[in-house]
Design an enzyme around this catalytic site. Structure first.
Site, PDB file in Angstrom:
ATOM      1  N   HIS A   1      -7.892   9.745  -1.488  1.00 20.57           N
ATOM      2  CA  HIS A   1      -7.319   9.643  -0.100  1.00 20.57           C
ATOM      3  C   HIS A   1      -8.377  10.441   1.028  1.00 20.57           C
ATOM      4  CE1 HIS A   1      -2.789   8.915   1.803  1.00 20.57           C
ATOM      5  NE2 HIS A   1      -3.356   8.853   2.242  1.00 20.57           N
TER       6      HIS A   1
ATOM      7  N   LYS B   1      -3.648   5.652  -3.953  1.00 24.25           N
ATOM      8  CA  LYS B   1      -4.414   7.204  -3.422  1.00 24.25           C
ATOM      9  C   LYS B   1      -3.865   8.502  -4.170  1.00 24.25           C
ATOM     10  CE  LYS B   1      -4.241   4.839   1.440  1.00 24.25           C
ATOM     11  NZ  LYS B   1      -2.654   4.290   0.629  1.00 24.25           N
TER      12      LYS B   1
ATOM     13  N   TYR C   1       2.307  10.351  -0.230  1.00 20.34           N
ATOM     14  CA  TYR C   1       3.576   9.622   0.766  1.00 20.34           C
ATOM     15  C   TYR C   1       5.010   9.923  -0.544  1.00 20.34           C
ATOM     16  CZ  TYR C   1       0.113   7.148   2.934  1.00 20.34           C
ATOM     17  OH  TYR C   1      -0.591   6.265   3.399  1.00 20.34           O
TER      18      TYR C   1
ATOM     19  N   ASP D   1       1.106  -1.137  -0.221  1.00 18.62           N
ATOM     20  CA  ASP D   1       0.035   0.259  -0.263  1.00 18.62           C
ATOM     21  C   ASP D   1       0.524   1.711  -0.149  1.00 18.62           C
ATOM     22  OD1 ASP D   1      -2.649   0.926   0.915  1.00 18.62           O
ATOM     23  OD2 ASP D   1      -0.905   1.856   1.607  1.00 18.62           O
TER      24      ASP D   1
END
Length: 273
Positions: free
Chosen positions: A106, A71, A46, A41
């Protein structure tokens, strides 16, 4: 494996990559796959998709054997359909893959969910994304989505740990055939879930770690979970599939609930848009 409402399957335990950067992200993903995990994931937000993709390549594990999630970031959602589409193409390129197993919204960014979802639906139709879902959605966010969604979400990824059990939200999702994926199973920031004395006592009872007790509690509830990719915990995390908590153990952990989020900023109702 958990079967999603579109017939696809997802490994019940995977590894998350939040906060992992650079070579650490690459090495941890590679080692996770080498250890036996098949569920990774990540997220645009990120800032590690390229490194995650490199870790997958270096692992030597066949792409079709891996369930890969990313996401759509909140800032991208605000920029409209063209930017959303471009960001998904960029994610595919960075992750070095022709398709995504799962693409999530997200956060339920106000006035941006409909456009984002409709773009994501088009990627499903084109075969570039196999499944789509949401993250951090409460009941009313899902109800709004159902007014226009042509494809039902397969997953809602929400914060779940013993101090934030989310029973009502989980029950609602399951009633609609939407699987729930638990992020932050050990809490974050100042919340020390695994240090709780009740969990420590259960760990001694089962000759396990408190972390294993938490993860076992999650999977016995029928949830999917993605503890962060830490190589020293890979074998320990996989071991949770080899023991069970009894009904009293489960109830004891359920009783720890305080509806306590690990960070007040992570409340979908007050998230700083």
């Amino acid at each position: 494996m958990i079967t999603l409402n579109n017939g696809k399957q997802i490994p019940q335990i995977g590894v998350g990559t939040w906060t992992l950067k650079g070579s650490v992200a690459t090495n941890n993903v590679r080692q996770a796959l080498e250890a036996g995990f098949r569920h990774i994931d990540t997220a645009q937000g990120y800032d590690n998709e390229a490194e995650v993709g490199q870790g997958i390549i270096e692992s030597g594990v066949a792409r079709e054997d891996i369930f890969l999630t990313t996401k759509v970031a909140t800032n991208i959602m605000r920029e409209g359909a063209e930017s959303i589409s471009r960001s998904i193409d960029e994610s595919l390129s960075k992750l070095k893959t022709p398709y995504l197993d799962l693409l999530l919204i997200h956060w339920p960014v106000k006035d941006c969910v409909k456009t984002t979802w409709q773009v994501m639906e088009q990627y499903v139709r084109e075969g570039k994304v196999h499944s789509i879902g949401v993250s951090n959605f409460n009941r009313h966010h899902l109800e709004d989505l159902f007014a226009y969604a042509e494809i039902r979400p397969v997953i809602n990824q929400i914060e779940v740990h013993p101090f934030m059990s989310q029973e009502e939200n989980i029950a609602y999702n399951h009633s609609l055939g939407i699987q729930v994926q638990a992020w932050g199973p050990f809490g974050q920031g100042d919340i020390d879930v695994v240090g709780d004395q009740t969990l420590q006592s259960l760990a001694k009872k089962h000759n396990k770690t408190a972390s294993q007790i938490v993860l076992r509690w999650i999977v016995q509830r029928g949830l999917i979970t993605i503890p962060r990719a830490k190589p020293n915990h890979f074998a320990e995390n996989l071991e949770i599939m080899k023991f069970e908590l009894d009904a009293d153990d489960m109830q004891t952990i359920n009783a720890l609930n305080r509806n306590l989020r690990s960070n007040a900023l992570n409340d979908p109702e007050t998230f700083p848009w």
